[in-house]
Scaffold this motif. Structure first.
Motif, PDB file in Angstrom:
ATOM      1  N   GLN A  22      12.456 -10.029  -1.233  1.00  0.00           N
ATOM      2  CA  GLN A  22      13.739  -9.448  -0.880  1.00  0.00           C
ATOM      3  C   GLN A  22      13.514  -8.240   0.008  1.00  0.00           C
ATOM      4  N   GLU A  23      14.280  -8.183   1.097  1.00  0.00           N
ATOM      5  CA  GLU A  23      14.235  -7.067   2.023  1.00  0.00           C
ATOM      6  C   GLU A  23      15.668  -6.600   2.244  1.00  0.00           C
ATOM      7  N   GLY A  24      15.896  -5.307   2.071  1.00  0.00           N
ATOM      8  CA  GLY A  24      17.231  -4.747   2.199  1.00  0.00           C
ATOM      9  C   GLY A  24      17.921  -5.154   3.483  1.00  0.00           C
ATOM     10  N   GLY A  25      19.181  -5.553   3.382  1.00  0.00           N
ATOM     11  CA  GLY A  25      19.981  -5.922   4.530  1.00  0.00           C
ATOM     12  C   GLY A  25      19.799  -7.348   5.007  1.00  0.00           C
ATOM     13  N   SER A  26      18.976  -8.138   4.329  1.00  0.00           N
ATOM     14  CA  SER A  26      18.690  -9.508   4.768  1.00  0.00           C
ATOM     15  C   SER A  26      19.678 -10.500   4.174  1.00  0.00           C
ATOM     16  N   THR A  27      19.706 -11.675   4.777  1.00  0.00           N
ATOM     17  CA  THR A  27      20.565 -12.778   4.357  1.00  0.00           C
ATOM     18  C   THR A  27      19.686 -13.852   3.724  1.00  0.00           C
ATOM     19  N   TYR A  28      20.206 -14.546   2.705  1.00  0.00           N
ATOM     20  CA  TYR A  28      19.427 -15.519   1.941  1.00  0.00           C
ATOM     21  C   TYR A  28      20.181 -16.824   1.749  1.00  0.00           C
ATOM     22  N   PHE A  29      19.438 -17.915   1.793  1.00  0.00           N
ATOM     23  CA  PHE A  29      19.919 -19.229   1.397  1.00  0.00           C
ATOM     24  C   PHE A  29      19.337 -19.478   0.005  1.00  0.00           C
ATOM     25  N   ILE A  30      20.195 -19.724  -0.972  1.00  0.00           N
ATOM     26  CA  ILE A  30      19.777 -19.827  -2.377  1.00  0.00           C
ATOM     27  C   ILE A  30      20.256 -21.160  -2.951  1.00  0.00           C
ATOM     28  N   THR A  31      19.399 -21.795  -3.735  1.00  0.00           N
ATOM     29  CA  THR A  31      19.749 -23.029  -4.438  1.00  0.00           C
ATOM     30  C   THR A  31      19.356 -22.878  -5.898  1.00  0.00           C
TER      31      THR A  31
END
Length: 132
Positions: A22-31
């Motif tokens: 995890q990096e602050g300000g990042s976007t993630y695709f989660i399943t």
């Protein structure tokens, strides 16, 4: 904007069976996946409600889909103080825990609803964001 990989922001790594970065300000695709098989349409609507609940509170939700046996979400955690963000483990505990309680009530059962682990991918650029 969607992607903000600003240098110097907090980078964290934690591990279950899978590594999670995890990096602050990042976007993630989660399943994450059901541990009880396919969910009914009514149960899937409950999950949708719980995914939407913390939109604008803990994360910005860009997209979500609740399939019969798994959930996909595309989100960006929001700041939780100066140069800190809500963590993916905290966000997923909230979604999975509250939706599991609702589903168990609906189905008159108890116990786990979701598999413990989840898959997450840090979105690297605008192209990958549009692909997801």
């Amino acid at each position: 904007m969607y992607l903000d990989h600003t240098v110097g922001l907090e980078f964290q790594e934690h591990r279950g069976n899978l590594p999670h970065w995890q990096e602050g300000g990042s976007t993630y695709f989660i399943t994450f996946r059901s541990g009880i098989g396919d969910l009914s349409d009514e149960a899937r609507l409950l999950v949708k409600h719980h995914v939407l609940f913390d939109h604008t509170r803990r994360y910005e939700l860009y997209f979500g889909v609740v399939m019969p046996d798994h959930v996909h979400i595309l989100l960006r955690p929001l700041p939780n103080g100066r140069e800190t963000w809500f963590g993916l483990p905290e966000i997923l505990r909230g979604i999975k825990g509250s939706s599991a309680r609702s589903i168990n009530t609906l189905l008159n059962r108890s116990g786990s609803v979701w598999q413990d682990e989840y898959f997450d991918r840090l979105i690297r650029d605008e192209k990958e964001l549009h692909e997801k």
